[in-house]
Design an enzyme around this catalytic site. Structure first.
Site, PDB file in Angstrom:
ATOM      1  CG  ASP A 118      -0.168  -0.494   2.657  1.00 28.18           C
ATOM      2  OD1 ASP A 118       0.917  -0.462   2.632  1.00 28.18           O
ATOM      3  OD2 ASP A 118      -1.063  -0.628   3.596  1.00 28.18           O
ATOM      4  CG  ASN A 124      -8.453   0.112  11.903  1.00 29.09           C
ATOM      5  OD1 ASN A 124      -7.928  -0.734  11.512  1.00 29.09           O
ATOM      6  ND2 ASN A 124      -8.752   1.217  11.450  1.00 29.09           N
ATOM      7  CG  HIS A 184      -5.715  -1.183   8.846  1.00 25.61           C
ATOM      8  ND1 HIS A 184      -5.631   0.045   8.851  1.00 25.61           N
ATOM      9  CD2 HIS A 184      -4.414  -1.792   9.038  1.00 25.61           C
ATOM     10  CE1 HIS A 184      -4.451   0.376   9.201  1.00 25.61           C
ATOM     11  NE2 HIS A 184      -3.665  -0.778   9.525  1.00 25.61           N
ATOM     12  CD  GLU A 209      -8.381   2.262   7.719  1.00 24.93           C
ATOM     13  OE1 GLU A 209      -8.152   1.188   8.500  1.00 24.93           O
ATOM     14  OE2 GLU A 209      -7.894   3.272   7.902  1.00 24.93           O
TER      15      GLU A 209
HETATM   16  P1  PGA Z   1       2.452  -1.293  12.450  1.00 30.38           P
HETATM   17  O1  PGA Z   1       1.170  -1.318  11.512  1.00 30.38           O
HETATM   18  O2  PGA Z   1       3.218  -2.529  12.195  1.00 30.38           O
HETATM   19  O3  PGA Z   1       3.125   0.064  12.414  1.00 30.38           O
HETATM   20  O4  PGA Z   1       1.585  -1.494  13.670  1.00 30.38           O
HETATM   21  C1  PGA Z   1       0.613  -2.432  11.033  1.00 30.38           C
HETATM   22  C2  PGA Z   1      -0.652  -2.194  10.028  1.00 30.38           C
HETATM   23  O5  PGA Z   1      -1.249  -0.903  10.308  1.00 30.38           O
HETATM   24  O6  PGA Z   1      -0.985  -2.835   9.091  1.00 30.38           O
END
Ligand code: PGA
Length: 247
Positions: free
Chosen positions: A67, A134, A136, A141
């Site tokens: 992404d 959350n 995702h 999302e």
């Molecule tokens: P993080 O992000 O590794 O910084 O916790 C994971 C994500 O948001 O997919």
């Protein structure tokens, strides 16, 4: 689903790097999508060390970025292109590197091209993922459809709040381009990494409760070749019955 619970972040990263090498060395895993974020930082560091020690040959691997924020220039220090280049891609020789360009004004064409590129390859061989607090996966999302494809998404406030801690307050990108749940789920293999107690509820959701588009990570329970590498803190809410099965 295969689960490993490691004692801490260091051994989780070590396990993930070793597993990655095993899979690449098998010769069957070539088109691989890579995550950004805090979780895989040490995984990349270890992978680069292994590469420098000639423990893995990546010349057959094509790397895909999962992404990217939108709009954002590749050179921006906040971009995922910048992150993956700096942490991984510049240190190793891959067959090809692909990413979504968050600076293409024609985001529809950008998404279509990425989608078609992956389709032409017959899908991805491996997607390595983190999980958002959350739920995702990539930037899919809560509420993302199971058949969602590469597209522009509006980030939820829950994601923006976390991003505000990582960026200057006024500069939090509100949109992103992401592989869809479809492209992720269609991968032959998925490895999910999660570290720390802030991920423990989402890891519990991955194993228990409803599979729902309001929790994108939950759909991964249905994948036929899913591997989860956790540290103890991320696994802390898993029920005793699950722990018994694992041990
Ligand atoms: P993080 O992000 O590794 O910084 O916790 C994971 C994500 O948001 O997919």
């Amino acid at each position: 689903m295969k689960i490993s619970i490691e004692k801490d972040y260091d051994s989780l990263s070590n396990k993930a790097a070793n597993r990655f090498i095993e899979l690449v060395e098998s010769g069957k895993i070539k088109d691989i999508a890579f995550p950004t974020g805090n979780t895989p930082k040490l995984f990349y560091k270890k992978l680069v060390e292994f590469y420098k020690d000639e423990k893995v040959n990546l010349s057959g691997v094509s790397g895909f970025l999962i992404d990217e924020y939108y709009p954002i220039k590749k050179e921006s220090k906040n971009s995922f292109n910048y992150y993956i280049e700096k942490k991984f891609f510049t240190h190793v020789k891959l067959k090809k590197k692909y990413s979504l360009d968050g600076n293409n004004p024609d985001f529809l064409a950008e998404c279509k091209n990425y989608k078609e590129l992956i389709e032409k390859k017959g899908g991805l061989d491996l997607v390595i993922l983190g999980v958002g607090e959350n739920g995702h996966i990539g930037f899919n999302e809560p509420g993302s459809e199971y058949n969602s494809r590469v597209r522009l998404v509006e980030l939820k406030n829950s994601t923006l709040d976390i991003n505000r801690a990582k960026y200057d307050a006024g500069k939090v990108p509100k949109y992103a381009l992401t592989l869809g749940i479809y492209e992720i789920f269609k991968a032959k293999k998925i490895i999910l990494l999660a570290s720390g107690s802030s991920k423990s509820e989402r890891i519990r959701d991955l194993f228990n409760g409803h599979i729902s588009s309001s929790l994108p990570v939950s759909v991964l329970r249905l994948h036929s070749d899913m591997e989860v590498i956790l540290d103890k803190e991320a696994a802390v809410l898993l029920e005793d019955q699950i722990m018994e099965l694992i041990n």
